[in-house]
Design an enzyme around this catalytic site. Structure first.
Site, PDB file in Angstrom:
ATOM      1  N   ALA A   8       0.541  42.134   0.658  1.00 15.51           N
ATOM      2  CA  ALA A   8       1.345  41.426  -0.345  1.00 15.51           C
ATOM      3  C   ALA A   8       0.620  40.133  -0.697  1.00 15.51           C
ATOM      4  O   ALA A   8       0.354  39.309   0.177  1.00 15.51           O
ATOM      5  CB  ALA A   8       2.730  41.126   0.205  1.00 15.51           C
ATOM      6  N   MET A   9       0.294  39.966  -1.976  1.00 15.39           N
ATOM      7  CA  MET A   9      -0.446  38.789  -2.418  1.00 15.39           C
ATOM      8  C   MET A   9       0.397  37.991  -3.406  1.00 15.39           C
ATOM      9  O   MET A   9       0.971  38.551  -4.331  1.00 15.39           O
ATOM     10  CB  MET A   9      -1.782  39.200  -3.028  1.00 15.39           C
ATOM     11  N   SER A  10       0.459  36.687  -3.178  1.00 17.56           N
ATOM     12  CA  SER A  10       1.287  35.818  -4.025  1.00 17.56           C
ATOM     13  C   SER A  10       0.452  34.944  -4.951  1.00 17.56           C
ATOM     14  O   SER A  10       0.984  34.301  -5.848  1.00 17.56           O
ATOM     15  CB  SER A  10       2.142  34.910  -3.139  1.00 17.56           C
ATOM     16  N   GLY A  11      -0.857  34.886  -4.698  1.00 11.14           N
ATOM     17  CA  GLY A  11      -1.712  33.963  -5.433  1.00 11.14           C
ATOM     18  C   GLY A  11      -1.908  32.651  -4.694  1.00 11.14           C
ATOM     19  O   GLY A  11      -2.637  31.775  -5.140  1.00 11.14           O
ATOM     20  N   VAL A  13      -2.757  30.408  -0.935  1.00 13.40           N
ATOM     21  CA  VAL A  13      -3.859  30.416   0.021  1.00 13.40           C
ATOM     22  C   VAL A  13      -3.583  31.332   1.212  1.00 13.40           C
ATOM     23  O   VAL A  13      -4.505  31.990   1.720  1.00 13.40           O
ATOM     24  CB  VAL A  13      -4.195  28.973   0.488  1.00 13.40           C
ATOM     25  N   MET A  34       4.120  41.241  -6.599  1.00  9.23           N
ATOM     26  CA  MET A  34       5.430  41.677  -7.088  1.00  9.23           C
ATOM     27  C   MET A  34       6.084  40.596  -7.934  1.00  9.23           C
ATOM     28  O   MET A  34       6.232  39.460  -7.497  1.00  9.23           O
ATOM     29  CB  MET A  34       6.326  42.049  -5.906  1.00  9.23           C
ATOM     30  N   CYS A  94      15.928  38.449   0.789  1.00 13.60           N
ATOM     31  CA  CYS A  94      14.840  39.042   0.005  1.00 13.60           C
ATOM     32  C   CYS A  94      13.846  39.783   0.894  1.00 13.60           C
ATOM     33  O   CYS A  94      13.382  40.870   0.542  1.00 13.60           O
ATOM     34  CB  CYS A  94      14.117  37.945  -0.783  1.00 13.60           C
ATOM     35  N   GLY A 118       1.167  37.172   4.368  1.00 12.40           N
ATOM     36  CA  GLY A 118       0.648  35.894   4.850  1.00 12.40           C
ATOM     37  C   GLY A 118       1.677  35.057   5.574  1.00 12.40           C
ATOM     38  O   GLY A 118       1.509  33.842   5.709  1.00 12.40           O
ATOM     39  N   CYS A 188      11.374  31.060  -4.544  1.00 13.88           N
ATOM     40  CA  CYS A 188      10.421  31.282  -5.635  1.00 13.88           C
ATOM     41  C   CYS A 188      11.043  31.160  -7.019  1.00 13.88           C
ATOM     42  O   CYS A 188      10.378  30.769  -7.970  1.00 13.88           O
ATOM     43  CB  CYS A 188       9.745  32.645  -5.477  1.00 13.88           C
TER      44      CYS A 188
END
Length: 339
Positions: A8-11, A13, A34, A94, A118, A188
Site C-alpha cells: 500500500a503506497m500513499s506517496g 516517505v 487507493m 478504516c 508503512g 486523510c
C-alpha cells in the site's frame, strides 16, 4: 524466483521506503494507491510521488478508486457518530473495513499471498505488537484488523525509528523530496479540522445550554458537535468556576454536561463491537483509551461481544465512540468501542 508482495503506497516517505526496503530483501514489489475521497489535487500530488518511486525501483503500481466504498463504510459513519454525540476513530475503522480489506482483496485478484504497509507496528501472524519507535507506534489503530489477515501482513518499519527512515530515504535521490515533505494529518479526508467536514453535511453552529450534573443550566455553548468528553474550553459559564470539563453530551437536547476533573474520573468502562486476537474471556492486562495516552492496568471480563473493564487506576476523558485497546506489555490483545 522472487516472491511477490503488494505494498500500500500513499506517496509519503514511510510507504515509499517500505517498497524500497522490501525490494532490497528480494521481493517483487507491486504498489497500490487507493483513492478514498474526491480531493483530486491531493491524489495527483501523491500519485506523482508514487510514479517517482515506481520509476526508481522499476516496479508496477496500480491506482484503485474506492471513493464510493469509503463514503459508505467510513466517511458517513464518521459524520453520523458526531451527530449522535460520539467521538469516532475513523482510522481504526478504516484499517478494518477499507484499507486492509481492499489491499488483501486486490492481492487475491493478483494471486499474491503477502501485503505490506508503512505502518509503525509489528506482527507475528497471530498478534500485533507495538513498534520499536514508541513515538510513532500505530498499533492502537490496528486492533480492529481481521484476525485471518495477520498471517499475510508484513510491517517492514516495525523495528525502525522514523528519523532513521527519513535519513535513509534522503540518501536516495528520487526519495529525497518525499522525505522532506511535511507529514500528513492523521485523518486523510480532514483538511483543516473535523468541524469543517461536519459543516458540509449538517448544522453545527447551534447555541445550546451547558448544565451541571443536576441538570441546572450554568452556561451556554456553540453547538454540541464542537465538544468531546474531557474538553475544558469553548463553552461559557455564567459565573466564575474552578475549571470545568465536558462530562457528557446530550445530542437530542443540544446540551453538554460539565463538571470538575474529579467528576470526569472513570474506573469502569464498557466496550462493544469487540475484535479480539486473544481467546480468553477474563484476564488482567493494560488498556489504552486514546491514541496519545498511556496504558492503564485493568481487569477484563468478556460476555459475547461486550467487555466490562475495571481500571486499577483512574482515567479521565473517556469518550464514547473511541477505541479501547487491550495490551499485554507491547502485545495487542484486541479491543472494542467505548460505550
Amino acid at each position: 524466483m522472487s516472491k511477490k508482495i503488494v505494498v500500500a503506497m500513499s506517496g509519503g516517505v514511510d510507504s515509499s521506503y517500505t517498497a524500497n526496503l522490501l525490494q532490497s530483501r528480494g521481493y517483487e514489489v507491486i504498489g497500490v494507491y487507493m483513492k478514498f475521497h474526491p480531493r483530486e489535487e491531493y491524489h495527483q500530488k501523491n500519485i506523482a510521488n508514487i510514479q517517482k518511486v515506481a520509476k526508481h525501483l522499476g516496479i508496477e503500481y496500480h491506482v484503485l478508486d474506492r471513493t464510493k466504498e469509503f463514503q459508505e463504510r467510513v466517511y458517513q459513519p464518521f459524520v453520523d457518530s458526531y451527530v449522535a454525540g460520539l467521538t469516532p476513530n475513523p482510522c481504526a475503522m478504516c484499517n478494518r473495513v477499507m484499507k486492509f480489506t481492499e489491499l488483501i482483496e486486490f492481492a487475491d485478484e493478483l494471486g499474491v499471498d503477502n501485503v505490506a504497509t508503512g505502518h509503525y507496528a509489528k506482527t507475528d501472524g497471530q498478534f500485533i505488537y507495538e513498534a520499536t519507535d514508541k513515538s510513532k507506534d500505530q498499533s492502537y489503530f490496528l486492533f480492529n484488523l481481521k484476525k485471518e489477515f495477520l498471517p499475510r501482513i508484513i510491517f517492514p518499519l516495525g523495528d525502525w525509528y522514523k528519523e532513521n527512515v527519513k535519513k535513509e530515504a534522503m540518501k536516495i535521490l528520487l526519495l529525497k523530496s518525499i522525505a522532506e515533505q511535511k507529514e500528513s494529518s492523521e485523518i486523510c479526508f480532514v483538511e483543516t479540522n473535523y468541524i469543517d467536514v461536519l459543516k458540509e453535511h449538517t448544522e453545527v453552529e447551534m447555541p445550546g445550554e451547558v448544565v451541571d450534573t443536576h441538570g441546572k443550566v450554568i452556561g451556554e455553548h456553540k453547538g454540541y458537535m464542537h465538544y468531546t468528553i474531557g474538553k475544558r474550553k469553548g463553552f461559557r459559564l455564567f459565573k466564575a468556576h474552578q475549571p470545568h470539563y465536558v462530562l457528557d453530551i446530550i445530542p437530542h437536547k443540544n446540551r453538554i454536561v460539565v463538571g470538575t476533573k474529579e467528576q470526569l474520573e472513570k474506573r469502569q468502562i464498557v466496550l462493544r463491537g469487540l475484535n479480539m486476537f486473544l481467546d480468553q474471556k477474563e484476564f488482567d492486562c493494560y488498556i489504552k483509551i486514546r491514541y496519545r495516552t498511556h496504558k492503564v492496568p485493568c481487569h477484563v471480563k468478556i460476555d459475547g461481544s461486550v467487555a466490562s473493564v475495571t481500571l486499577k487506576e483512574p482515567v479521565y476523558g473517556v469518550a464514547k465512540g473511541q477505541a479501547g485497546v487491550f495490551y499485554d506489555e507491547e502485545k495487542v490483545l484486541g479491543g472494542g468501542w467505548i460505550v
